[in-house]
Each structure stands twice: as C-alpha cells, then as structure tokens.
Design an enzyme around this catalytic site. Structure first.
Site, PDB file in Angstrom:
ATOM      1  N   GLU A  48      -8.318   7.594   6.584  1.00 42.18           N
ATOM      2  CA  GLU A  48      -7.036   7.065   7.054  1.00 42.18           C
ATOM      3  C   GLU A  48      -6.430   8.029   8.075  1.00 42.18           C
ATOM      4  O   GLU A  48      -6.471   9.244   7.896  1.00 42.18           O
ATOM      5  CB  GLU A  48      -6.094   6.896   5.861  1.00 42.18           C
ATOM      6  CG  GLU A  48      -4.719   6.346   6.212  1.00 42.18           C
ATOM      7  CD  GLU A  48      -3.808   6.245   4.996  1.00 42.18           C
ATOM      8  OE1 GLU A  48      -2.820   5.503   5.064  1.00 42.18           O
ATOM      9  OE2 GLU A  48      -4.095   6.926   3.983  1.00 42.18           O
ATOM     10  N   LYS A 119      -2.075  -2.092   7.287  1.00 42.35           N
ATOM     11  CA  LYS A 119      -1.800  -1.697   5.906  1.00 42.35           C
ATOM     12  C   LYS A 119      -0.605  -2.462   5.347  1.00 42.35           C
ATOM     13  O   LYS A 119       0.474  -2.482   5.929  1.00 42.35           O
ATOM     14  CB  LYS A 119      -1.534  -0.193   5.862  1.00 42.35           C
ATOM     15  CG  LYS A 119      -1.364   0.393   4.474  1.00 42.35           C
ATOM     16  CD  LYS A 119      -1.188   1.915   4.581  1.00 42.35           C
ATOM     17  CE  LYS A 119      -1.087   2.575   3.220  1.00 42.35           C
ATOM     18  NZ  LYS A 119      -0.906   4.058   3.360  1.00 42.35           N
ATOM     19  N   CYS A 152      -5.876   2.818   2.044  1.00 39.43           N
ATOM     20  CA  CYS A 152      -5.311   3.710   1.031  1.00 39.43           C
ATOM     21  C   CYS A 152      -4.551   2.975  -0.074  1.00 39.43           C
ATOM     22  O   CYS A 152      -5.169   2.388  -0.950  1.00 39.43           O
ATOM     23  CB  CYS A 152      -4.446   4.772   1.691  1.00 39.43           C
ATOM     24  SG  CYS A 152      -4.187   6.240   0.652  1.00 39.43           S
TER      25      CYS A 152
END
Length: 293
Positions: A48, A119, A152
């Site tokens: 990330e 995300k 993540c």
C-alpha cells in the site's frame, strides 16, 4: 510478450518504503519488479502507498505527493514495467481527482491500465485526507485470470472478499501497510500482524487465491510488520508469511483457474451451500451502480 496462460507465477514484492521519498521508492520498486520479472513472475503485488509511505502529519503533505491515475509518474512506472515484461502489477498510491484524494490500487498490464480500485474503508488518520472509495468492488478480466483488488483495511471486512468471489474473482490482491502490533496485541510467535491471517481466512471462506503484500521498515515510531503471504483456495500459506524485518519477494506457481473449481465437494462448497434463504445472495451489493462511473 504477454503471458496468457492460467498457470501463473504470483509474487509478493515486500518493500522497505521511505516516507515521502518518491524517487527513492520508485527506484526500489523498479529494482524489485525487475528481479521478480527475471524470476518469471506473471502477477506481482506491491505494498500500500508503495511510492510515498503512509505516515502524514497533515493534508498538505498528502496533496504534495498525490498524482492523477493514470497520468502520474508512479503509475507511469508500473505501466512501463508491465508492458516491457508482459506482466500484471498491482500497487496502491495516493490518487488526486480534482479536490479529492483517494487511496487507489492500480492494476497495470501489458495492454496498459487495466483498471483501478479506490479503498473503501479509510484507516485511522487516513479519514482526514482521503475520500471513501466510490468505484465499488470491480473484478478485472485479464488473459491470466480474473483479478479483484482491495487495500489494507478493506481486508478486515469479510463482505469485500465475498462480493469479489461472487463476481468470479480468481485471485484477490491486497496491498497492505500493516503495522507491527505484536507487543500491543500480545500476538504469539510468529505473528507480528493479523493481516496474513485475514488473507488465509478469507481465502478459505471464499475458495479464492489471496495475495497480501505488506511493507517493512519504520517511519517515526511506527514499525511495519511485513509477513506478506500468498494463500491458496484452501487457506494454506503456499508462500510466506515473509520475514518481518527485511525486503523480500515471495513466489508461488498457481493455476488461477483453480479458484473457479468452487464445487470441489458436493456437500462442502463454501459458495454453493450458502443459506440464501436466511441471508441475501449478494450481500446487498449493486454492481450496476458502479459500472456507470
């Protein structure tokens, strides 16, 4: 030459990232991608925010390193390497679109930008500078297989894996910046993070290959956990977890189409035997809403 067979060599490119040092981080990425390509990698996943790190003091610092996707130099590097070696590369970076910032996972391929995922679940201080993703949960069809992306904290929500699996993903790629929580969470050996466990558990729950790549190194008081992992469709770590304190590349030779053999046992298929009379088949997801964007 583009690799178009379903057997693939998948790689986790576990980098040591220097906070804010974009040129140094891109040089590290170029070196490690080149090494993975030399070892025959077909699909590789970087951490990330591979180009910048993730520890920021204010929004201005984030804007200073944000880039358009495509159009920025970091995406350009991924596209250059993917085309030159005929491979697919996943990495996350800060994307700027007008006044908004997103933590965006990019999928670069020999044919160019295959797609991107923003995300969905900002983490901790990230809520002060990025917008929650607005592109849904797409699955990208490529010659080597169907690729889903998360970033993540998205991996902490089982709905994300299930929705990608229900859309036919063969492999789910997850760039992480997972911190070392061994002392504060009292994790037993050999664990420094739960990220690798999440990858293995969701691979098993959805009968899908999962590739999770964390970073190593330290920024201020934050130490990152490494322990990248490649989990097969039965949740087994077929590569890793990697070390927690060094750069490393993990490799696994897989047939991506194995994820489509979801009905391998007539009485024990995680997807076929869901109790959709009790809960909804699609978890309420509306892919049509996002295909219009």
């Amino acid at each position: 030459m583009e690799k178009n067979q379903s057997p693939a060599r998948v790689a986790c490119v576990q980098m040591d990232i220097e906070q804010g040092q974009v040129e140094k981080n891109l040089a590290t990425a170029r070196r490690m991608i080149g090494e993975a390509c030399a070892q025959g990698a077909t699909l590789m996943v970087l951490p990330e925010l591979f180009n910048t790190g993730c520890v920021f003091d204010n929004r201005a610092q984030v804007f200073a390193v944000a880039e358009p996707v495509p159009g920025g130099k970091s995406t350009a590097l991924l596209l250059e390497m993917a085309k030159a070696h005929g491979v697919y590369i996943v990495a996350s970076l800060v994307e700027q679109e007008g006044p908004d910032l997103f933590n965006t996972a990019v999928l670069a391929g020999p044919e160019g930008l295959v797609g991107k995922f923003r995300k969905l679940h900002p983490c901790e201080d990230e809520v002060y500078w990025i917008e929650p993703g607005n592109l849904g949960l797409p699955v990208f069809h490529t010659p080597i297989g169907r690729i889903g992306l998360l970033v993540c904290l998205d991996a902490y929500y089982p709905e994300t894996f299930r929705i990608l699996a229900m859309q036919g993903a063969d492999v789910i790629c997850v760039p992480f910046n997972a911190g070392d929580v061994k002392k504060s969470r009292h994790l037993p050996d050999p664990y420094y993070t739960m990220a690798s466990t999440l990858c293995m558990a969701n691979a098993l729950s959805n009968h899908v290959l999962v590739v999770g790549t964390d970073r190593v190194g330290k920024t201020g008081s934050v130490r990152f956990a490494g322990q990248s992992v490649i989990a097969d469709q039965w949740g087994a770590p077929i590569a890793g977890p990697a070390h927690n304190d060094r750069e490393e590349i993990l490799y696994a030779d897989v047939d991506l189409c194995d994820s489509r053999r979801k009905y391998f046992h007539p009485t024990n298929s995680r997807l076929a035997n869901r109790r959709t009379d009790v809960y909804s088949a699609d978890l309420g997801y509306c892919p049509e809403k996002y295909r219009k964007q």
